[in-house]
Design a protein around this motif. Structure first.
Motif, PDB file in Angstrom:
ATOM      1  N   VAL A 186       0.878  -1.180   0.000  1.00 40.11           N
ATOM      2  CA  VAL A 186       0.000   0.000   0.000  1.00 40.11           C
ATOM      3  C   VAL A 186       0.907   1.219   0.000  1.00 40.11           C
ATOM      4  N   TYR A 187       0.658   2.134  -0.918  1.00 36.33           N
ATOM      5  CA  TYR A 187       1.414   3.377  -1.010  1.00 36.33           C
ATOM      6  C   TYR A 187       0.482   4.566  -0.819  1.00 36.33           C
ATOM      7  N   ARG A 188       1.083   5.668  -0.419  1.00 40.10           N
ATOM      8  CA  ARG A 188       0.376   6.935  -0.271  1.00 40.10           C
ATOM      9  C   ARG A 188       1.078   7.968  -1.142  1.00 40.10           C
ATOM     10  N   HIS A 189       0.293   8.817  -1.783  1.00 37.73           N
ATOM     11  CA  HIS A 189       0.900   9.869  -2.603  1.00 37.73           C
ATOM     12  C   HIS A 189      -0.020  11.083  -2.633  1.00 37.73           C
ATOM     13  N   TYR A 190       0.545  12.206  -3.039  1.00 35.21           N
ATOM     14  CA  TYR A 190      -0.286  13.395  -3.198  1.00 35.21           C
ATOM     15  C   TYR A 190      -0.874  13.389  -4.600  1.00 35.21           C
ATOM     16  N   SER A 191      -2.189  13.474  -4.696  1.00 32.47           N
ATOM     17  CA  SER A 191      -2.856  13.536  -5.991  1.00 32.47           C
ATOM     18  C   SER A 191      -3.124  14.995  -6.339  1.00 32.47           C
ATOM     19  N   ALA A 192      -2.506  15.438  -7.442  1.00 29.94           N
ATOM     20  CA  ALA A 192      -2.751  16.809  -7.913  1.00 29.94           C
ATOM     21  C   ALA A 192      -4.148  16.934  -8.499  1.00 29.94           C
ATOM     22  N   VAL A 193      -4.690  15.826  -9.009  1.00 31.11           N
ATOM     23  CA  VAL A 193      -6.044  15.845  -9.586  1.00 31.11           C
ATOM     24  C   VAL A 193      -7.103  15.995  -8.492  1.00 31.11           C
ATOM     25  N   LEU A 194      -6.899  15.283  -7.391  1.00 31.67           N
ATOM     26  CA  LEU A 194      -7.896  15.270  -6.317  1.00 31.67           C
ATOM     27  C   LEU A 194      -7.594  16.280  -5.215  1.00 31.67           C
ATOM     28  N   ASN A 195      -6.422  16.891  -5.277  1.00 28.77           N
ATOM     29  CA  ASN A 195      -6.018  17.869  -4.263  1.00 28.77           C
ATOM     30  C   ASN A 195      -6.016  17.293  -2.859  1.00 28.77           C
ATOM     31  N   CYS A 196      -5.518  16.079  -2.737  1.00 31.35           N
ATOM     32  CA  CYS A 196      -5.404  15.472  -1.406  1.00 31.35           C
ATOM     33  C   CYS A 196      -4.473  14.266  -1.488  1.00 31.35           C
ATOM     34  N   TYR A 212     -16.360   7.571  -9.483  1.00 31.35           N
ATOM     35  CA  TYR A 212     -15.482   7.506 -10.662  1.00 31.35           C
ATOM     36  C   TYR A 212     -15.899   8.491 -11.755  1.00 31.35           C
ATOM     37  N   LEU A 213     -16.305   9.696 -11.336  1.00 31.15           N
ATOM     38  CA  LEU A 213     -16.668  10.752 -12.287  1.00 31.15           C
ATOM     39  C   LEU A 213     -15.945  12.039 -11.889  1.00 31.15           C
ATOM     40  N   ASN A 214     -16.043  13.040 -12.755  1.00 21.86           N
ATOM     41  CA  ASN A 214     -15.509  14.371 -12.446  1.00 21.86           C
ATOM     42  C   ASN A 214     -16.674  15.262 -12.041  1.00 21.86           C
ATOM     43  N   ALA A 215     -16.755  15.603 -10.764  1.00 24.72           N
ATOM     44  CA  ALA A 215     -17.849  16.447 -10.293  1.00 24.72           C
ATOM     45  C   ALA A 215     -17.731  17.843 -10.892  1.00 24.72           C
ATOM     46  N   THR A 216     -18.881  18.383 -11.228  1.00 21.33           N
ATOM     47  CA  THR A 216     -18.917  19.754 -11.763  1.00 21.33           C
ATOM     48  C   THR A 216     -19.555  20.723 -10.776  1.00 21.33           C
ATOM     49  N   GLN A 217     -20.161  20.168  -9.717  1.00 24.23           N
ATOM     50  CA  GLN A 217     -20.952  20.986  -8.802  1.00 24.23           C
ATOM     51  C   GLN A 217     -20.201  21.266  -7.502  1.00 24.23           C
ATOM     52  N   MET A 218     -20.455  22.456  -6.955  1.00 24.63           N
ATOM     53  CA  MET A 218     -19.948  22.769  -5.622  1.00 24.63           C
ATOM     54  C   MET A 218     -20.827  22.061  -4.596  1.00 24.63           C
ATOM     55  N   PRO A 219     -20.242  21.619  -3.472  1.00 23.27           N
ATOM     56  CA  PRO A 219     -18.872  21.855  -3.021  1.00 23.27           C
ATOM     57  C   PRO A 219     -17.895  20.750  -3.446  1.00 23.27           C
ATOM     58  N   TRP A 220     -18.255  19.933  -4.424  1.00 24.20           N
ATOM     59  CA  TRP A 220     -17.462  18.733  -4.714  1.00 24.20           C
ATOM     60  C   TRP A 220     -16.372  18.954  -5.766  1.00 24.20           C
ATOM     61  N   ALA A 221     -16.577  19.929  -6.670  1.00 25.68           N
ATOM     62  CA  ALA A 221     -15.817  19.965  -7.921  1.00 25.68           C
ATOM     63  C   ALA A 221     -14.300  20.075  -7.749  1.00 25.68           C
ATOM     64  N   LYS A 222     -13.828  20.683  -6.663  1.00 28.10           N
ATOM     65  CA  LYS A 222     -12.385  20.878  -6.507  1.00 28.10           C
ATOM     66  C   LYS A 222     -11.649  19.561  -6.219  1.00 28.10           C
ATOM     67  N   HIS A 223     -12.337  18.621  -5.599  1.00 23.71           N
ATOM     68  CA  HIS A 223     -11.683  17.381  -5.183  1.00 23.71           C
ATOM     69  C   HIS A 223     -12.238  16.123  -5.866  1.00 23.71           C
ATOM     70  N   TYR A 224     -13.530  16.080  -6.125  1.00 20.10           N
ATOM     71  CA  TYR A 224     -14.144  14.822  -6.566  1.00 20.10           C
ATOM     72  C   TYR A 224     -13.992  14.656  -8.080  1.00 20.10           C
ATOM     73  N   ARG A 225     -12.794  14.188  -8.465  1.00 16.82           N
ATOM     74  CA  ARG A 225     -12.448  13.969  -9.879  1.00 16.82           C
ATOM     75  C   ARG A 225     -11.853  12.574 -10.037  1.00 16.82           C
ATOM     76  N   MET A 226     -12.585  11.590  -9.533  1.00 16.10           N
ATOM     77  CA  MET A 226     -12.071  10.213  -9.550  1.00 16.10           C
ATOM     78  C   MET A 226     -11.931   9.671 -10.970  1.00 16.10           C
ATOM     79  N   TYR A 227     -12.715  10.204 -11.914  1.00 18.93           N
ATOM     80  CA  TYR A 227     -12.562   9.753 -13.311  1.00 18.93           C
ATOM     81  C   TYR A 227     -11.155  10.097 -13.818  1.00 18.93           C
TER      82      TYR A 227
END
Ligand SMILES: N[C@@H](CCC(=O)N[C@@H](CSC=O)C(=O)NCC(=O)O)C(=O)O
Length: 282
Positions: A19-29, A107-122
């Motif tokens: 198991v590895y941990r990394h910073y995701s620039a796409v998900l901002n976390c 597994y989608l890219n959220a377009t709505q607030m408050p999710w859009a900045k982080h919820y880009r699992m696609y």
């Protein structure tokens, strides 16, 4: 090993479950993922199989319960299992329910607030994670499959259909294949994508299969004692949509099996055989 922090490693069937941990620039976390390296990976590049888990899961559910390592070692496949959502992003309501927010990225890219900045699992699954894997592990370039369970089975099918040529194999256990018409999908799509239901179609397997650019055979196993079968999953509706466009699908109803990892583990060997036939030939 660039930009990866080792969380754990365990010897398994002659290989290693990491198991590895990394910073995701796409998900901002920060994100965890599991990666199993089979014994063959010590000597040669190996094909990669991506697993997408269901609602409430972390990377741990699959690596602990699915019994995948023995088959990954048998066929010489690297198996990657990401988490199911961003975590700890301090989004209002992210932990209020188990089928939205944490553990429910869909597994989608959220377009709505408050999710859009982080919820880009696609984007995370389609772009960022494969880049991380190929930069850090010895994979055979371009030889990869994808499978998953429930929300993750939906994710695997939708991602394969949306990215012709990216995967050589796809399969699912009890997938949410009619998301626009069932409560789990409607709740996720409404919150992440908004009220305009035409925007939902971009992630709807029923819609996507109608314009599929390739004919990658889909294997689906579905327990007939699954508590979510009629209300949330509806595989027969998807099978009908596939039949209408001559899309190859094998939908197997498994008598007495429920939605759990006991079901998944029972047919894991069949799914590995399905993927290995496409990923290890030649
Ligand atoms: N909390 C829910 C049940 C949640 C559940 O069954 N999650 C499944 C995936 S469901 C669709 O995506 C799962 O994989 N759980 C993890 C596990 O280890 O079993 C309820 O109470 O009904």
């Amino acid at each position: 090993m660039t930009n990866l922090t080792l969380v754990s490693r365990n010897r398994s069937f002659g290989g290693w479950q990491f198991v590895y941990r990394h910073y995701s620039a796409v998900l901002n976390c920060e994100m965890n993922f599991g990666v199993y390296l089979p014994p063959q990976a010590e000597k040669q590049p190996c094909p990669t199989l991506y697993w997408l888990s269901g609602l409430t899961c972390t990377e741990q559910n699959f690596i602990n319960k699915a019994g995948s390592q023995q088959f990954a070692a048998e066929y010489g496949l690297i198996v990657v299992a990401p988490d199911t959502s961003p975590r700890g992003c301090n989004i209002p309501g992210e932990d209020d329910s188990w089928d939205l927010g944490t553990g429910a990225g869909f597994y989608l890219n959220a377009t709505q607030m408050p999710w859009a900045k982080h919820y880009r699992m696609y984007d995370y699954v389609v772009s960022e994670l494969p880049e991380v894997i190929s930069a850090n592990f010895s994979v055979v370039p371009g030889v990869q499959g994808i499978f998953g369970h429930s929300m993750g089975g939906y994710g695997a099918i939708a991602i394969a259909l949306k990215n012709p040529g990216m995967f050589k194999s796809v399969s699912a256990f009890a997938p949410i294949v009619n998301p626009c018409q069932v409560p789990w999908g409607q709740k996720a799509f409404q919150n992440y994508l908004g009220d305009n239901q035409s925007d939902w179609l971009a992630y709807d397997p029923i819609h996507l299969v109608k314009s599929a650019q390739e004919r990658l055979p889909i294997l689906i196993d579905q327990g007939d004692a699954d508590q979510f079968l009629g209300e949330q999953l509806q595989p027969d509706v998807f099978a009908q949509a596939c039949a209408e466009v001559n899309y190859p699908i094998s939908l197997r109803k498994q008598a007495g099996y429920d939605h759990s990892y006991y079901f998944i583990a029972s047919f894991m060997g069949d799914h590995f055989a399905h993927h290995a036939a496409a990923l290890t030939k030649g």
